[in-house]
Motif scaffolding. Structure first.
Motif, mmCIF file in Angstrom:
data_model
loop_
_atom_site.group_PDB
_atom_site.id
_atom_site.type_symbol
_atom_site.label_atom_id
_atom_site.label_comp_id
_atom_site.label_asym_id
_atom_site.label_seq_id
_atom_site.Cartn_x
_atom_site.Cartn_y
_atom_site.Cartn_z
ATOM 1 N N ILE A 84 -4.768 5.875 3.710
ATOM 2 C CA ILE A 84 -5.607 5.931 2.512
ATOM 3 C C ILE A 84 -7.044 6.043 3.002
ATOM 4 C CG2 ILE A 84 -6.426 4.712 0.451
ATOM 5 C CD1 ILE A 84 -3.688 3.296 0.348
ATOM 6 N N GLN A 135 -8.778 1.888 -2.524
ATOM 7 C CA GLN A 135 -9.947 2.763 -2.663
ATOM 8 C C GLN A 135 -11.130 2.020 -3.288
ATOM 9 O OE1 GLN A 135 -9.410 6.895 -3.534
ATOM 10 N NE2 GLN A 135 -7.179 6.685 -3.446
ATOM 11 N N ARG A 142 -0.416 4.769 -7.767
ATOM 12 C CA ARG A 142 -0.030 3.366 -7.582
ATOM 13 C C ARG A 142 -1.277 2.492 -7.588
ATOM 14 N NH1 ARG A 142 5.231 2.586 -7.828
ATOM 15 N NH2 ARG A 142 5.460 1.148 -6.122
ATOM 16 N N ILE A 196 -1.707 3.057 6.876
ATOM 17 C CA ILE A 196 -0.772 2.151 6.220
ATOM 18 C C ILE A 196 0.237 1.765 7.294
ATOM 19 C CG2 ILE A 196 0.982 1.863 4.433
ATOM 20 C CD1 ILE A 196 -0.480 4.067 2.830
ATOM 21 N N ASN A 206 -2.861 1.652 -4.227
ATOM 22 C CA ASN A 206 -3.718 2.709 -3.698
ATOM 23 C C ASN A 206 -5.096 2.641 -4.367
ATOM 24 O OD1 ASN A 206 -4.945 5.531 -3.851
ATOM 25 N ND2 ASN A 206 -3.350 5.848 -2.313
ATOM 26 N N ARG A 207 -5.094 2.498 -5.675
ATOM 27 C CA ARG A 207 -6.367 2.404 -6.408
ATOM 28 C C ARG A 207 -7.177 1.204 -5.941
ATOM 29 N NH1 ARG A 207 -4.493 3.592 -12.638
ATOM 30 N NH2 ARG A 207 -3.490 5.599 -12.237
ATOM 31 N N ALA A 217 0.830 -1.210 0.000
ATOM 32 C CA ALA A 217 0.000 0.000 0.000
ATOM 33 C C ALA A 217 0.866 1.263 0.000
ATOM 34 C CB ALA A 217 -0.927 -0.004 1.216
ATOM 35 N N SER A 218 0.339 2.296 -0.642
ATOM 36 C CA SER A 218 1.047 3.566 -0.770
ATOM 37 C C SER A 218 0.045 4.710 -0.800
ATOM 38 C CB SER A 218 1.856 3.555 -2.076
ATOM 39 O OG SER A 218 2.320 4.846 -2.386
ATOM 40 N N GLU A 219 0.455 5.856 -0.272
ATOM 41 C CA GLU A 219 -0.397 7.043 -0.353
ATOM 42 C C GLU A 219 -0.425 7.620 -1.771
ATOM 43 O OE1 GLU A 219 -0.717 9.443 3.714
ATOM 44 O OE2 GLU A 219 1.300 9.512 2.874
ATOM 45 N N ASN A 220 0.495 7.211 -2.610
ATOM 46 C CA ASN A 220 0.586 7.714 -3.980
ATOM 47 C C ASN A 220 -0.627 7.217 -4.782
ATOM 48 O OD1 ASN A 220 1.157 8.214 -6.676
ATOM 49 N ND2 ASN A 220 3.304 7.629 -6.512
ATOM 50 N N THR A 221 -1.505 8.144 -5.165
ATOM 51 C CA THR A 221 -2.746 7.766 -5.850
ATOM 52 C C THR A 221 -2.514 7.211 -7.250
ATOM 53 O OG1 THR A 221 -3.042 10.059 -6.561
ATOM 54 C CG2 THR A 221 -4.178 9.384 -4.529
#
Length: 118
Positions: free
Chosen positions: A40, A21, A14, A45, A17-18, A8-12
């Motif tokens: 997220i 969501q 990636r 995370i 992350n998708r 997992a990453s805060e970078n939308t």
């Protein structure tokens, strides 16, 4: 039942992350593990190997060469299945999981959710 997103990453931008969501949008409970702490949609995370319960599915977003540290963790979690997303395929780990009664699946979590076969 929960889904654990590994990578997992805060970078939308990636895919992990998708996926997190999309899982939330489809009503799934999630847990998140990543290299860096963050969040997220308010879900933390976590870093390391947190103690978790009731994990039904693990969706893997780290490549095979970075999965070694998760092998025993996955066996101890005893999820019903582990989804190896594109780029995370690992036939050796898949065989080990099968021996533990955990179903390995090579698929895309985002596609599975979008077509309703998650």
């Amino acid at each position: 039942m929960k889904t654990l997103v590994i990578g997992a990453s805060e970078n939308t931008a990636r895919y992990a992350n998708r996926a997190a969501q999309s899982l939330l949008q489809h009503g799934h409970a999630i847990e998140l593990i990543g290299l860096k702490a963050g969040q997220i949609q308010g879900y933390p995370i976590q870093t390391g190997l947190p103690t978790l319960n009731d994990v039904d599915t693990v969706t893997m977003y780290v490549g095979a060469r970075n999965q070694a540290g998760y092998v025993d963790y996955l066996k101890d979690l005893k999820p019903r299945r582990v989804i190896f997303n594109p780029g995370a395929e690992n036939p050796e780990l898949a065989q080990q999981l099968k021996k533990e009664g955990i179903e390995p699946i090579e698929a895309c979590t985002l596609v599975m959710l979008s077509i309703g076969n998650y």
